[in-house]
Motif scaffolding. Structure first.
Motif, PDB file in Angstrom:
ATOM      1  N   HIS A 238      44.319  43.281  46.922  1.00 42.28           N
ATOM      2  CA  HIS A 238      43.103  44.063  46.686  1.00 42.28           C
ATOM      3  C   HIS A 238      42.683  44.663  48.032  1.00 42.28           C
ATOM      4  O   HIS A 238      43.042  44.138  49.096  1.00 42.28           O
ATOM      5  CB  HIS A 238      41.996  43.164  46.135  1.00 42.28           C
ATOM      6  N   GLU A 240      39.830  44.774  49.671  1.00 39.01           N
ATOM      7  CA  GLU A 240      39.017  43.909  50.542  1.00 39.01           C
ATOM      8  C   GLU A 240      39.900  42.850  51.207  1.00 39.01           C
ATOM      9  O   GLU A 240      39.741  42.519  52.387  1.00 39.01           O
ATOM     10  CB  GLU A 240      37.923  43.183  49.743  1.00 39.01           C
ATOM     11  N   CYS A 265      35.923  41.490  43.222  1.00 35.51           N
ATOM     12  CA  CYS A 265      36.267  40.727  42.015  1.00 35.51           C
ATOM     13  C   CYS A 265      35.786  39.282  42.126  1.00 35.51           C
ATOM     14  O   CYS A 265      35.656  38.728  43.218  1.00 35.51           O
ATOM     15  CB  CYS A 265      37.772  40.784  41.769  1.00 35.51           C
ATOM     16  N   ARG A 268      40.765  35.967  40.058  1.00 33.54           N
ATOM     17  CA  ARG A 268      42.090  36.537  40.301  1.00 33.54           C
ATOM     18  C   ARG A 268      43.120  35.733  39.534  1.00 33.54           C
ATOM     19  O   ARG A 268      43.082  34.500  39.561  1.00 33.54           O
ATOM     20  CB  ARG A 268      42.467  36.419  41.788  1.00 33.54           C
ATOM     21  N   CYS A 275      38.110  38.186  45.662  1.00 34.04           N
ATOM     22  CA  CYS A 275      37.564  38.808  46.874  1.00 34.04           C
ATOM     23  C   CYS A 275      36.165  38.288  47.196  1.00 34.04           C
ATOM     24  O   CYS A 275      35.800  38.170  48.363  1.00 34.04           O
ATOM     25  CB  CYS A 275      37.573  40.328  46.734  1.00 34.04           C
TER      26      CYS A 275
HETATM   27 ZN   LIG Z   1      39.448  41.689  44.568  1.00 32.14          ZN
END
Ligand SMILES: [Zn+2]
Ligand SMILES: NC(=O)c1ccc[n+]([C@@H]2O[C@H](COP(=O)([O-])OP(=O)(O)OC[C@H]3O[C@@H](n4cnc5c(N)ncnc54)[C@H](OP(=O)(O)O)[C@@H]3O)[C@@H](O)[C@H]2O)c1
Length: 331
Positions: A238, A240, A265, A268, A275
């Motif tokens: 991702h 970030e 998010c 995951r 994140c």
């Molecule tokens: Zn994320």
């Protein structure tokens, strides 16, 4: 919603947009003209004043066949809508009146014009000149990004590049052949860095299943500590995650703001930590994003709820959501 406005122009070293002869003076080199073509291909509409139509008779089309084909493949017209600011009719035979793109004329203040284009679904607008239109849009605070190309020419006399209004903030510079591109953004820090995060999402390698996101991390003194996009360093990353990994334990993170085009998010499947957890662990006290994660992807609790529980302030700026979505859909 008003569009994101990119003002783009080339100026001579002595600040002119053209010379005083009736012929148009091309200031920047072929590599820069190709870069401008690439910028055109990214927007929904290109705007010029009628003075430029009368002086230069431009076509304002996307030139490269592969860029036109890529637009068509995304369901867009092969060239953006052409908008001419004028209080009169366009000259008969003006090249902008024909070709494979729609042309409209508008009159009004920059704010009125932007509202009208927003109603027509324009998310990204490129203002290509000329001198009075650039001055008008800059002075009205209607420009979000300025791409100014400094060309190694001394012109002596002609229409000048002038402006007024809000202070420009340098985002980056690039040498293109003998030309220098200077990129600036206008507005408050949240607006500038979040809009930049949104457009960074365009760099994401394509993915059929994952979001395309851009991210910028900024220290409390305004220094950009890092920036990136989804899948830049690893196919599962991702945005970030990649940026935070590169920053390691930088102590400035504990007073930084993280800008992300999408809400971080909260769950995951492909990695142990979402994140939100990475951001909280890095000690970042503030997150600003443009687009709430669509509900089908949100596990309870959401990234925002997890960040707030960890003491991180989360700000959602809906103004940039259409830009975040559009840049994510580019690939
Ligand atoms: Zn994320
Ligand atoms: N170097 C570059 O990147 C670059 C780019 C573009 C142009 N240029 C140069 O810029 C020069 C042209 O500049 P310019 O200042 O003469 O012309 P301009 O800015 O292109 O157009 C001015 C005209 O636009 C219309 N207009 C402006 N604001 C309006 C508004 N709010 N509502 C309705 N109409 C509005 C008016 O047209 P009406 O009088 O018809 O109402 C006005 O006369 C040319 O020499 C061209 O080569 C350089």
């Amino acid at each position: 919603m008003r569009p994101h406005v990119l003002a783009s122009c080339a100026v001579s070293l002595d600040g002119f947009l053209d010379d005083a002869t009736p012929q148009r003076r091309i200031l920047s080199g072929p590599a820069d003209l190709d870069r401008v073509d690439e910028e055109r291909a990214k927007v929904d509409a290109i705007l010029v004043g009628a003075g430029t139509v009368r002086a230069d008779d431009p076509r304002l089309l996307v030139r490269a066949p592969e860029r036109r084909a890529a637009r068509t493949a995304r369901g867009l017209p092969e060239s953006p809508l052409r908008v001419v600011l004028t209080t009169r009719a366009l000259p008969d035979g003006a090249r902008i009146r024909s070709g494979p793109a729609e042309t409209i004329t508008l009159a009004g203040t920059p704010g009125e014009v932007l509202d009208e284009l927003g109603c027509r679904g324009v998310v990204r607008l490129m203002v290509e000149g000329g001198a009075s239109v650039l001055r008008e849009f800059l002075s009205a605070g209607a420009v979000d990004e300025l791409q100014l190309v400094l060309a190694p020419q001394l012109v002596g006399e002609g229409p000048r590049f002038t402006g007024g209004g809000r202070a420009p903030h340098l985002v980056g510079t690039r040498t293109i052949g003998e030309d220098v591109l200077l990129r600036y953004r206008f507005g408050d820090a949240d607006d500038r860095h979040l809009a930049e995060a949104c457009v960074l999402a365009e760099n994401c390698p394509p993915s059929a299943t994952a979001f395309s996101v851009g991210c910028v991390v900024v220290a409390d003194d305004g220094t950009v500590l890092g920036s990136g996009w989804s899948r830049r360093d690893h196919p599962l990353d991702h945005a970030e995650e990649g940026v935070l990994r590169a920053l390691g334990n930088d102590p400035r993170l504990r007073r930084a703001t993280l800008y992300s085009s999408l809400e971080p998010c909260g769950a995951r499947a492909s990695r142990p930590d979402p994140c939100a957890a990475l951001i909280a662990r890095a000690g970042i006290p503030r997150v600003v994003h443009a687009w709430r994660e669509p509900p089908e992807f949100v596990a309870a609790p959401s990234g925002t709820e997890q960040l707030e529980a960890a003491g991180t302030e989360v700000r959602h700026v809906p103004r940039w959501e259409p830009l975040a979505r559009m840049c994510a859909a580019r690939r």
